[in-house]
Design a protein around this motif. Sequence first.
Motif, short mmCIF file in Angstrom:
data_model
loop_
_atom_site.label_atom_id
_atom_site.label_comp_id
_atom_site.label_asym_id
_atom_site.label_seq_id
_atom_site.Cartn_x
_atom_site.Cartn_y
_atom_site.Cartn_z
N HIS A 1 0.86 -1.19 0.00
CA HIS A 1 0.00 0.00 0.00
C HIS A 1 0.89 1.24 0.00
O HIS A 1 1.72 1.40 0.90
CB HIS A 1 -0.89 0.02 1.24
N ALA A 2 0.70 2.10 -0.98
CA ALA A 2 1.47 3.34 -1.05
C ALA A 2 0.78 4.46 -0.29
O ALA A 2 1.08 5.64 -0.48
CB ALA A 2 1.67 3.76 -2.51
N GLY A 3 -0.15 4.12 0.57
CA GLY A 3 -0.88 5.08 1.39
C GLY A 3 -1.86 4.33 2.26
O GLY A 3 -2.03 3.11 2.12
N LEU A 4 -2.53 5.03 3.17
CA LEU A 4 -3.49 4.38 4.08
C LEU A 4 -4.70 3.88 3.30
O LEU A 4 -5.28 4.61 2.49
CB LEU A 4 -3.99 5.38 5.12
N PRO A 5 -5.13 2.65 3.55
CA PRO A 5 -6.42 2.20 3.01
C PRO A 5 -7.57 2.89 3.75
O PRO A 5 -7.35 3.66 4.70
CB PRO A 5 -6.41 0.69 3.28
N LYS A 6 -8.81 2.61 3.36
CA LYS A 6 -9.95 3.32 3.93
C LYS A 6 -10.25 2.87 5.37
O LYS A 6 -10.75 3.66 6.16
CB LYS A 6 -11.20 3.09 3.07
N SER A 7 -9.97 1.62 5.68
CA SER A 7 -10.35 1.07 6.98
C SER A 7 -9.58 -0.22 7.21
O SER A 7 -8.92 -0.73 6.30
CB SER A 7 -11.86 0.78 7.02
N GLY B 1 1.61 8.23 5.28
CA GLY B 1 2.06 9.58 5.64
C GLY B 1 0.94 10.35 6.31
O GLY B 1 -0.24 9.98 6.20
N ALA B 2 1.31 11.42 6.99
CA ALA B 2 0.31 12.22 7.71
C ALA B 2 -0.74 12.80 6.76
O ALA B 2 -1.90 12.98 7.14
CB ALA B 2 0.99 13.33 8.49
N ASP B 3 -0.36 13.09 5.51
CA ASP B 3 -1.32 13.66 4.57
C ASP B 3 -2.44 12.67 4.24
O ASP B 3 -3.54 13.06 3.87
CB ASP B 3 -0.61 14.13 3.30
N ASP B 4 -2.15 11.36 4.39
CA ASP B 4 -3.21 10.36 4.19
C ASP B 4 -4.34 10.57 5.19
O ASP B 4 -5.52 10.44 4.85
CB ASP B 4 -2.65 8.94 4.37
N LEU B 5 -3.97 10.89 6.44
CA LEU B 5 -4.98 11.10 7.47
C LEU B 5 -5.80 12.34 7.19
O LEU B 5 -7.02 12.36 7.41
CB LEU B 5 -4.29 11.22 8.83
N ALA B 6 -5.15 13.39 6.70
CA ALA B 6 -5.89 14.61 6.37
C ALA B 6 -6.93 14.32 5.29
O ALA B 6 -8.08 14.78 5.38
CB ALA B 6 -4.91 15.69 5.91
N ARG B 7 -6.53 13.55 4.27
CA ARG B 7 -7.48 13.22 3.20
C ARG B 7 -8.62 12.35 3.73
O ARG B 7 -9.78 12.51 3.33
CB ARG B 7 -6.76 12.50 2.06
N ALA B 8 -8.27 11.42 4.64
CA ALA B 8 -9.29 10.53 5.18
C ALA B 8 -10.33 11.31 5.98
O ALA B 8 -11.54 11.07 5.86
CB ALA B 8 -8.65 9.46 6.06
N ARG B 9 -9.87 12.28 6.78
CA ARG B 9 -10.81 13.07 7.57
C ARG B 9 -11.67 13.98 6.70
O ARG B 9 -12.84 14.22 6.98
CB ARG B 9 -10.04 13.87 8.63
N GLN B 10 -11.09 14.45 5.60
CA GLN B 10 -11.86 15.25 4.66
C GLN B 10 -12.95 14.39 4.01
O GLN B 10 -14.09 14.84 3.84
CB GLN B 10 -10.95 15.85 3.60
N GLN C 1 -15.50 7.47 11.49
CA GLN C 1 -14.47 7.98 12.40
C GLN C 1 -13.91 6.86 13.27
O GLN C 1 -12.70 6.80 13.54
CB GLN C 1 -15.04 9.11 13.24
N ALA C 2 -14.78 5.95 13.72
CA ALA C 2 -14.33 4.82 14.53
C ALA C 2 -13.42 3.91 13.71
O ALA C 2 -12.41 3.40 14.22
CB ALA C 2 -15.53 4.04 15.06
N ARG C 3 -13.75 3.73 12.44
CA ARG C 3 -12.91 2.90 11.57
C ARG C 3 -11.52 3.54 11.39
O ARG C 3 -10.50 2.85 11.41
CB ARG C 3 -13.57 2.73 10.21
N LEU C 4 -11.51 4.86 11.18
CA LEU C 4 -10.23 5.53 11.00
C LEU C 4 -9.38 5.45 12.28
O LEU C 4 -8.17 5.24 12.22
CB LEU C 4 -10.45 6.98 10.60
#
Length: 588
Positions: A298-304, A329-338, A352-355
């Motif tokens: 995975h080149a970034g965070l998956p959805k859950s 990376g931290a930017d993955d989390l920013a995109r996920a919260r958006q 939010q619980a999944r993240l």
Amino acid sequence: MPYPLDVLHATFGFTQFRGVQAEVVGRVLAGERTLAVMPTGAGKSLTYQLPSVMLEGTCVVVSPLIALMHDQLRAAEAVGIRAATLTSADSNRAETIDRFRAGTLDLLYIAPERASTGYFRELLGSAPLCLFAIDEAHCVSEWGHDFRPDYRLLKPLLDQFPSVPRLALTATADAHTRADILDQLGIPAEGLIVAGFDRPNIRYAITPRDNTTRQIMDVIAEADGPGIVYAQTRAGTEKLAEALAASGRPTRAYHAGLDPAVRAANQAAFVASEDMVMAATVAFGMGIDKPDVRFVAHAGLPKSIEAYYQETGRAGRDGDPAVAHMFWGADDLARARQRIAEVEPHRRAGEQARLAALAGLVETAECRRAVLLRYFGENPPAQCGNCDNCLKPPATVDATVVAQKYLSAIFRTGQMFGTGYIEQVLTGKSTERSLTSGHERLSVWGIVEGEEAALLKPVGRALMLRDAVRANPHGGLEFGPGARAILKGEAELRLIVPPKRERRRRGGAGATPNPVGHPLFEALRARRREIAQETGLPPYVIFHDSTLRDMAMAKPASLSDMSRIAGIGARKLDAYGPAFLEVIAAHA
């Protein structure tokens, strides 16, 4: 009716069932309704394929993707099961309908969109039925990570045929999702069979993203077979495919924006290949039934966690060693919260619980497998011995003070600036912006140096994971709910100290036990390749590597001897046995 074990051996070439297969098959043959939660690679398809051979009538299989149906169709036909698909891509629909009505099909694969039409309901009434099998059943639940509304329309269809048993199958469903599946498909609670979620042959590893291409190249260098690299954007897949070609492996890209013909050609090439690397979005998903995938990166965070489990589960379906490596990376989390902010309000709490659960998996210094399995309600051992944290227990460092300085800098600069600028303020790097803003007069200016400065980037990522820091729509950092406890000293922040990078050659932890270089094994693989090209079948449909390994060791001298090797049923013995006996005889 013949004994299930006799049919199992004659059709599939196995002498015994694996895991809960016998229990599931037994319920189907008894006419019961069942939900089976079985890990990828545990042989879910056999639990409906075998009854379809034993029972009178056709088993109707609801499957979400045409590519998956055609893949399963090839595998079923290869062992002598009379199967067909009824999709928009098929040109022989009239013939398939005639076979269905005549009762000369064991399996009929159909998409949920077609299954819910009035025409298909009428068609079902004119054909003998023995079973409904609902594959990827988590798609029926709004709580599932891959909800498909058309699955919600299946229960009225099933209820029109109350005497026909129904079997729902999934590899990915937490307790809440399982309960919803039972309700949505009319399956009693006692019909739930959970096989467990552990995939012990997969080695899990999670690493902060540094140089993504180089990091993935290291994974490829260790692997002895094909792999999938999941990128988060369409452009990212094409860029990665181009860069990873430097590994010397054939590479392709796959995403929903490609021309359908190109997309189909790329998937077919991957399925047929023994060493290709596919860079893909999650559109390259459930349609992949390839057992010899040796790694998933995975080149970034998956959805859950559910998505991570399902995507990593495409590695090592044949039971041989495989690797699942995530780079984040931290930017993955920013995109996920958006993304979460844009979903329907009633679904946000669940997302939010999944993240938060996914962040816990990423951040942990404990056994990754234990965290993963506990999420699905299991009680695993504290260590698995086959994840990065178990193989090399990480050191940790108390970074609470640095985190407090980081949060103070965000607050004192007005919660308006991004990570790079916050780091410049804390380390005292003067810029035109810091001068004009007056930030060089702040108490936080230049208060981080030496060893603490090296912790700033991982501290920023950790604060994002803990939702102590969030990125606003303009990229500036602002406080999240977790900030207060850290600032007040009520919660500590410990960081994992990443181990030094060690580049390994092929034959590392993700290597298969194949006797690569063994003359007979290589000759058997070459013959399999020839037959695959002649028949248009993927090599694994002919025989798995494990079957060729057993051939190379046992060196059968006759078809009778060969029939004792696992994975060689009557149909494959007749079709391919003589060709492989020739190879063995030539190496005797």
